[in-house]
Design a protein around this motif. Structure first.
Motif, PDB file in Angstrom:
ATOM      1  N   MET A 255       0.693  -1.213   0.114  1.00 17.98           N
ATOM      2  CA  MET A 255      -0.073   0.045   0.076  1.00 17.98           C
ATOM      3  C   MET A 255       0.808   1.089  -0.098  1.00 17.98           C
ATOM      4  O   MET A 255       1.808   1.242   0.627  1.00 17.98           O
ATOM      5  N   SER A 256       0.493   2.281  -1.068  1.00 18.67           N
ATOM      6  CA  SER A 256       1.334   3.481  -0.934  1.00 18.67           C
ATOM      7  C   SER A 256       0.948   4.384   0.096  1.00 18.67           C
ATOM      8  O   SER A 256      -0.124   4.288   0.621  1.00 18.67           O
ATOM      9  N   SER A 257       1.877   5.308   0.435  1.00 18.96           N
ATOM     10  CA  SER A 257       1.344   6.342   1.270  1.00 18.96           C
ATOM     11  C   SER A 257       0.832   7.480   0.949  1.00 18.96           C
ATOM     12  O   SER A 257       0.736   7.858  -0.171  1.00 18.96           O
ATOM     13  N   VAL A 258       0.052   8.094   1.650  1.00 16.17           N
ATOM     14  CA  VAL A 258      -0.364   9.470   1.402  1.00 16.17           C
ATOM     15  C   VAL A 258       0.609  10.409   0.854  1.00 16.17           C
ATOM     16  O   VAL A 258       1.510  10.821   1.555  1.00 16.17           O
ATOM     17  N   LYS A 259       0.288  11.271  -0.251  1.00 17.42           N
ATOM     18  CA  LYS A 259       1.258  12.193  -0.936  1.00 17.42           C
ATOM     19  C   LYS A 259       0.950  13.543  -0.407  1.00 17.42           C
ATOM     20  O   LYS A 259      -0.267  13.981  -0.413  1.00 17.42           O
ATOM     21  N   ASN A 260       1.944  14.415  -0.473  1.00 17.67           N
ATOM     22  CA  ASN A 260       1.692  15.861  -0.112  1.00 17.67           C
ATOM     23  C   ASN A 260       1.131  16.447  -1.497  1.00 17.67           C
ATOM     24  O   ASN A 260       1.925  15.832  -2.662  1.00 17.67           O
ATOM     25  N   PHE A 261       0.160  17.286  -1.710  1.00 13.15           N
ATOM     26  CA  PHE A 261      -0.192  17.982  -2.852  1.00 13.15           C
ATOM     27  C   PHE A 261      -0.433  19.314  -2.959  1.00 13.15           C
ATOM     28  O   PHE A 261      -0.676  19.681  -1.810  1.00 13.15           O
ATOM     29  N   GLN A 262      -0.480  20.048  -3.873  1.00  7.46           N
ATOM     30  CA  GLN A 262      -1.118  21.369  -4.137  1.00  7.46           C
ATOM     31  C   GLN A 262      -2.064  21.369  -5.213  1.00  7.46           C
ATOM     32  O   GLN A 262      -2.117  20.425  -6.074  1.00  7.46           O
ATOM     33  N   VAL A 263      -2.911  22.495  -5.037  1.00  8.35           N
ATOM     34  CA  VAL A 263      -3.737  22.514  -6.090  1.00  8.35           C
ATOM     35  C   VAL A 263      -3.556  23.963  -6.884  1.00  8.35           C
ATOM     36  O   VAL A 263      -2.963  24.871  -6.355  1.00  8.35           O
ATOM     37  N   THR A 264      -3.391  23.725  -8.416  1.00  5.88           N
ATOM     38  CA  THR A 264      -3.008  24.684  -9.043  1.00  5.88           C
ATOM     39  C   THR A 264      -4.147  25.343  -9.934  1.00  5.88           C
ATOM     40  O   THR A 264      -4.690  24.596 -10.375  1.00  5.88           O
TER      41      THR A 264
END
Length: 131
Positions: free
Chosen positions: A1-10
């Motif tokens: 299972m992959s971990s939650v990633k940081n993201f930005q909204v553009t």
């Protein structure tokens, strides 16, 4: 299972500073003061001071918005509220955002499945919902 990633909204936009400042006011985010310059700013960001919410990046593009957004933000001001209490909170927040330059859209009333929400547009016409 992959971990939650940081993201930005553009957001693509015409005026990054104006739009970033609008959304900073809407969400309680922080937008730094841009350096004074004769040149237009090509991008500008605002951030959640608590570090929990995503960074919002606004980048200048030459073309204007021509169709409905494929993605939009839901500003969750009425979570857990129903009926007249929810409508009152939506209306108060709508009035605050209209004073900042937002445009009121259609009020969608509760239908037995979904609670009431208020459609709106930001200062560049991007749709969002007060939910």
């Amino acid at each position: 299972m992959s971990s939650v990633k940081n993201f930005q909204v553009t957001f693509d936009c015409a005026d990054p500073v104006r739009l970033a400042r609008f959304w900073a006011e809407v969400l309680g985010y922080v937008a730094p003061t841009p350096e004074e310059s004769e040149e237009p700013v090509d991008w500008f960001a605002c951030t959640d001071p608590s570090g929990v919410g995503p960074r919002l990046l606004f980048q200048r593009v030459p073309e204007g918005k021509v169709v409905k957004n494929r993605v939009h933000l839901d500003v969750r001001v009425g979570t857990g509220l129903v009926g007249e209490e929810r409508l009152a909170v939506l209306e108060a927040e709508c009035a605050r955002l209209v004073a900042l330059g937002a445009v009121r859209g259609t009020l969608l009333l509760a239908d037995g499945v979904n609670e009431s929400c208020q459609n709106m547009q930001d200062v560049e016409g991007n749709e969002f919902c007060l939910d």
